[in-house]
Design a protein around this motif. Structure first.
Motif, mmCIF file in Angstrom:
data_model
loop_
_atom_site.group_PDB
_atom_site.id
_atom_site.type_symbol
_atom_site.label_atom_id
_atom_site.label_comp_id
_atom_site.label_asym_id
_atom_site.label_seq_id
_atom_site.Cartn_x
_atom_site.Cartn_y
_atom_site.Cartn_z
ATOM 1 N N LEU A 122 1.136 -0.802 -0.113
ATOM 2 C CA LEU A 122 0.605 -0.172 -0.389
ATOM 3 C C LEU A 122 0.678 1.397 0.453
ATOM 4 O O LEU A 122 0.642 1.897 -0.479
ATOM 5 C CB LEU A 122 -0.950 0.100 1.156
ATOM 6 N N CYS A 125 2.001 1.895 -3.101
ATOM 7 C CA CYS A 125 0.940 1.776 -4.173
ATOM 8 C C CYS A 125 0.381 3.754 -4.031
ATOM 9 O O CYS A 125 0.395 4.920 -4.736
ATOM 10 C CB CYS A 125 -0.246 1.749 -4.051
ATOM 11 N N GLU A 126 0.986 3.696 -2.507
ATOM 12 C CA GLU A 126 0.386 5.297 -2.042
ATOM 13 C C GLU A 126 2.162 6.513 -2.997
ATOM 14 O O GLU A 126 1.049 7.801 -3.213
ATOM 15 C CB GLU A 126 0.112 5.551 -0.929
ATOM 16 N N ARG A 165 -5.651 -1.251 -6.221
ATOM 17 C CA ARG A 165 -6.276 -1.736 -4.950
ATOM 18 C C ARG A 165 -7.912 -1.915 -4.809
ATOM 19 O O ARG A 165 -8.393 -2.140 -4.101
ATOM 20 C CB ARG A 165 -6.825 0.330 -4.682
ATOM 21 N N SER A 169 -9.318 -4.615 -1.885
ATOM 22 C CA SER A 169 -10.355 -4.086 -0.697
ATOM 23 C C SER A 169 -11.471 -5.756 -1.081
ATOM 24 O O SER A 169 -11.767 -5.589 -0.479
ATOM 25 C CB SER A 169 -10.902 -2.911 -1.514
#
Lengths: 287, 338
Positions: A122, A125-126, A165, A169
């Motif tokens: 993550l 990714c961010e 993402r 999720s």
């Protein structure tokens, strides 16, 4: 064995019917198919070489020889459009598939294992998302140089976050479903649960995002080529065709040279999106 | 290990870490399942019956841990596996799951993967544990589906879970559990989500399976009626401990522990006088993280005596095979306090 076949074909029949009733999807499929086929059989539908420069025939109006006229270098516009479609569509589809594969794998791993692995993925990714994507692409083009394969690789590297993402999720919520526990209780391994059971359940949104990404990448390729940093200008692409039409004279007096490739890009992007929507409905077995 | 016993749990203790607190979900549970017989585990929600069953195949969530006790599994006489020694998700335990010991869960509605046909899902288990050709697998699964009372099994084989009703889905779940011919079937409240008529069908189906395949069953339930109908032996659990354990007739005809008798009094029976009040057990189940000095049931017990607050009552064998964990039966012969 016979019953198996008829049942299988009846499921297929139902799916095709479901797809037919969705008019927009059907329209999208037909347009996408026509565009792809046209670019694949380009040499058979136009006798002209897209890169053949004929300075005596600059900026001609449409005629029976040059269906859409010629550009400022005397190249046949129709030939350039169908040959350019090859490159533009290839960039779009290859980048979308590549980016989605990276995104799906990372998203699966992050969602299934959670904890530290999830945090690291993550975080990556961010980091990628926090740069404006155009600038990121510009910087990377500057680093690795322009060229078709470079462009596709750059699109893959900068475009996987959305899919990752979505998949992450989805997998996180699916992981808590009772059928996962049931799989574990029956001795199925973690990897197998992840890729054989959880992943197919996320396929609907992934397919939609692949198609959306295809359209996006076609647009982005056009934009970069228009800016002169995408595919080298000697290769015909839809973006390069518009790029070569950006003088004021052409803009005002020969609108055909930028309207037609612009329409092609928009038509392709729109059709791919309609098609993707329809495909998601068909692939959802629960409907 | 006794050769009649397929699974024996000895002194099992399972804990959960919830934040900083430690919840003792299962405390010192010992039981055994005889070959081809059904053991019922009853108790109210949160008493540790599911955790006991999940401990057997190491199916606990990450926060849960077996910290004491041994679980021994013997598929046939002379062969023995110590399941409690295996690591969670290790290859060894995975080869036991589904092949030797399989489970049926409470909620058949969401226990199947919605994107595969049921045939594919049953097949997957079979391919995981056995070397078998595709055609053979298909034939075996269709036979099994037919045996489990699913009409038109050839057609149903290619249907998706959403095309099945709840009762049919539970039959499919049983098919998944039984396809590798396991020695032990753990049914974790298999009928709770189903309506009463389907409950009866599923229970009789499980009995038929037991007769045909000689499978041992652990039936977890909170329904005394189901226990009476389906079990050979019964273990009554309260707060992570087995308070009474014995053959069905002995426990039901002569309940020793005050909790067991209270449970039996709270069950409505057909033909009951409509003026009689159905008895309930006063108070609530205590929190699992509370540490008790004495017997956990003492705050709710009607037959409390002076020992009850002193410490945990030890297990006492009152008659052949009938065990109870209560101070009432301690000391001189046990029957004095009765």
């Amino acid at each position: 064995m016979n019953t198996k076949k008829t049942i299988k074909s009846s499921i297929a029949k139902r799916n095709i019917q479901k797809f037919y009733t969705n008019r927009l999807a059907l329209f999208g499929l037909i347009v996408v198919a026509i565009l792809i086929i046209m670019s694949l059989i380009a040499p058979f539908i136009t006798p002209h070489d897209p890169n053949y420069v004929d300075s005596y025939k600059r900026l001609q109006a449409p005629s029976s020889e040059h269906w859409l006229g010629t550009d400022n270098a005397g190249r046949d516009l129709f030939a350039r459009l169908v040959y350019g479609g090859r490159v533009s569509i290839l960039v779009g589809i290859a980048s979308a598939l590549g980016a989605s594969i990276i995104g799906v794998i990372l998203g699966c791993i992050a969602g299934y294992f959670g904890g530290k692995v999830d945090a690291i993925i993550l975080y990556f990714c961010e980091t990628f998302v926090s740069f404006p994507s155009t600038i990121l692409v510009l910087v990377m083009v500057g680093l690795v140089g322009r060229g078709l394969s470079n462009l596709i690789i750059i699109f893959c590297v900068t475009g996987w976050m959305g899919v990752a993402r979505i998949v992450r999720s989805k997998i996180m919520s699916l992981r808590e479903e009772p059928f996962v526990e049931s799989c574990i209780a029956n001795g199925i391994s973690g990897i197998s649960i992840m890729f054989r059971h959880l992943l197919p359940n996320t396929l609907g949104p992934v397919i939609v995002s692949i198609t959306l990404a295809t359209a996006d990448f076609v647009l982005e390729e056009s934009a970069l080529s228009f800016l002169g940093i995408g595919v080298p200008p000697n290769v015909a692409t839809w973006g390069n065709i518009i790029n070569s039409a950006k003088s004021l004279d052409i803009f005002q007096n020969h609108p055909m040279l930028w309207v037609v490739p612009g329409l092609m890009i928009s038509l392709f992007a729109l059709s791919v999106n309609f098609f993707g929507d329809g495909l998601r409905d068909v692939l959802d077995v629960r409907q | 290990m006794n050769k009649d016993i397929v699974l024996s749990i000895d002194g099992l203790k399972t804990q959960f870490k919830v934040g900083k607190r430690i919840v003792h979900a299962v405390n010192d549970v010992s039981l055994s399942v005889k070959r081809g017989k059904t053991l019922g585990i009853v108790g109210e929600s949160g008493c540790g019956k599911s955790v006991t069953a999940h401990s057997v195949v190491q199916l606990l969530p990450k926060t849960g841990n077996i910290c004491k006790g041994t679980i021994k599994y013997s598929p046939e006489v002379g062969k023995e596996y110590v399941l409690s020694d295996y690591k969670r998700d290790s290859k060894e335990i995975r080869s036991i799951r589904g092949k030797h010991i399989s489970m049926i869960f409470q909620d058949p509605l969401s226990s199947l993967d919605p994107v595969y046909t049921i045939g594919k899902q049953i097949e997957e288990i079979l391919f995981e544990h056995e070397k078998i050709s595709k055609n053979e697998a298909r034939k075996r699964i269709i036979d099994l589906l037919a045996k489990l009372g699913i009409p038109k099994p050839e057609e149903r084989y290619n249907h998706y879970p959403h095309q099945f009703s709840g009762g049919m889905k539970q039959r499919v779940m049983i098919a998944i559990a039984m396809v590798c011919n396991p020695k032990l079937l753990i049914a974790d409240e298999p009928t709770t989500a189903l309506d009463v008529t389907i409950q009866a069908q599923i229970l009789s189906l499980m009995r038929d399976i037991q007769k045909d395949y000689g499978t041992s069953i652990i039936l977890i339930t909170h329904n005394m009626g189901i226990v009476a109908e389906a079990c050979d032996e019964v273990a009554v659990m309260y707060m992570g401990r087995i308070v009474e354990y014995g053959p069905l007739e002995k426990v039901f005809n002569n309940p020793l522990h005050p909790y067991t008798s209270a449970l039996l009094r709270s069950v409505p029976v057909l033909g009951i006088d409509k003026n009689t009040e159905l008895r309930s057990i006063r108070g609530n189940t205590p929190d699992g993280s509370d540490v008790f000095q004495g017997c956990e049931f003492s705050p709710r017990c009607d037959q409390i005596c002076q020992h009850c607050k002193d410490g945990h009552p030890p297990v006492r064998v009152v008659e052949e095979g009938h065990e109870v964990r209560c101070w009432l039966y301690e000391g001189s012969g046990g029957s004095d306090h009765k």
